[in-house]
Design an enzyme around this catalytic site. Structure first.
Site, PDB file in Angstrom:
ATOM      1  N   PHE A 153       0.845  -1.197   0.000  1.00 49.79           N
ATOM      2  CA  PHE A 153       0.000   0.000   0.000  1.00 49.79           C
ATOM      3  C   PHE A 153       0.878   1.243   0.000  1.00 49.79           C
ATOM      4  CE2 PHE A 153       0.842  -0.976   4.431  1.00 49.79           C
ATOM      5  CZ  PHE A 153       1.078   0.258   5.003  1.00 49.79           C
ATOM      6  N   CYS A 154       0.274   2.356  -0.432  1.00 49.47           N
ATOM      7  CA  CYS A 154       0.944   3.658  -0.429  1.00 49.47           C
ATOM      8  C   CYS A 154      -0.144   4.724  -0.297  1.00 49.47           C
ATOM      9  CB  CYS A 154       1.791   3.858  -1.683  1.00 49.47           C
ATOM     10  SG  CYS A 154       0.866   3.742  -3.230  1.00 49.47           S
ATOM     11  N   THR A 155       0.216   5.985  -0.438  1.00 50.92           N
ATOM     12  CA  THR A 155      -0.732   7.067  -0.159  1.00 50.92           C
ATOM     13  C   THR A 155      -1.944   7.043  -1.079  1.00 50.92           C
ATOM     14  OG1 THR A 155       1.131   8.428   0.543  1.00 50.92           O
ATOM     15  CG2 THR A 155      -0.966   9.554   0.174  1.00 50.92           C
TER      16      THR A 155
END
Length: 299
Positions: free
Chosen positions: A174-176
């Site tokens: 996951f990331c922003t």
């Protein structure tokens, strides 16, 4: 109230430079500020403005070749979170430094925010946060692995050094907003990892759609604009930015040794020279003078 729109699209632009001037001119005309990056591989950025201004810019981008299905994420800010309008040409719209990586060819399995909790609760799944260390420091998912990278370009080396511990595991990343996972999941597929997943729409979509009482998120989410952080429901968070090192600061950090407004914080006070600090103090002085005149200081 300002609309903040975060967007990206991997698409082949044959002549990115030809797209730059018209897009910047429209943003300026509509009073939309922020940063948009254009490269041969697509477009990426975050912008803020009025409802009409954001709608006009989004419509322009969706009219570009291959961008008609552009997806973007919206939130709100009480004040304009940007000071300038930037439309820049780049080699990559998110820098990984791996020429063979091509998200248009293949990416991991998308997981909707509503299904993310079930996935990361599986003991057979390794959850990896692909963001930079200063982002992870103020919030992440429970049990997520922090590669402690200072830039996204360090991720491939981290994976190479640590991949043995993930054998036989499913990988959830996951990331922003999702863009880094487009590249990181493609990279892992190219490395022979079969079961790769990523959070669709990133942390921002999760915080928007998953009720706080059901959330597995702990802390705040760093954002690259004047708000600094957002929490559940995409409400503005409590963090400010150290203007010496650009790292996020919680309210209690402003009371720690080493903090000097506009100059340093506990994280960077030993990293900068006396000459650096003198320069930062002069900048802070000019900012205060500009405020007294009712002007915005852009330095």
């Amino acid at each position: 109230m300002f609309i903040v729109a975060a967007l990206y699209k991997f698409v082949r632009f044959e002549d990115p430079k030809s797209l730059q001037a018209p897009l910047k001119a429209l943003c300026i005309h509509e009073g939309v500020m922020g940063t948009l990056l254009i490269a041969h591989e697509g477009i990426n950025g975050t912008i803020a403005g009025t409802r009409a201004g954001i709608d006009a810019v989004i419509a322009h981008i969706r009219a570009l070749p291959g961008c008609d299905d552009l997806d973007w994420k919206e939130s709100h800010a009480a004040e304009q979170p940007f000071h300038r309008t930037k439309v820049r040409l780049k080699r990559e719209i998110v820098t990984m430094g791996q020429p063979q990586v091509d998200p248009k060819a293949a990416v991991g399995n998308y997981v909707a925010p509503e299904d993310w909790n079930a996935l990361i609760s599986d003991p057979g799944v390794a959850v990896i946060d692909t963001r930079n260390d200063y982002e992870v420091a103020i919030g992440t998912f429970e049990g997520a692995i922090d590669p402690q990278t200072r830039s996204f370009g360090e991720f491939p080396a981290w994976w190479e050094a640590n991949k043995a511990q993930f054998e036989g595991k499913k990988i959830a990343m996951f990331c922003t907003g999702g863009i880094r996972c487009e590249k990181s999941t493609n990279y892992l597929l190219g490395e022979g990892v079969e079961d790769v997943y990523h959070l669709k729409g990133g942390i921002l979509k999760y915080l928007e759609h998953v009720p706080e009482e059901e959330s597995r998120w702990d802390g705040e989410c760093f954002v690259f604009d004047g708000r600094v952080s957002v929490g559940h429901g995409l409400r503005e968070g409590p963090h400010t930015l150290c203007h010496g090192c650009r790292r996020p600061l919680a309210p209690e950090d402003l009371k720690r040794a080493g903090f000097e407004a506009g100059v340093s914080c506990h994280q960077c006070v030993e990293e900068t020279s006396d000459a650096d600090k003198a320069r930062f103090r002069e900048r802070q002085k000019q900012i205060k003078l500009a405020r007294k005149r009712g002007e915005a200081h852009l330095g």
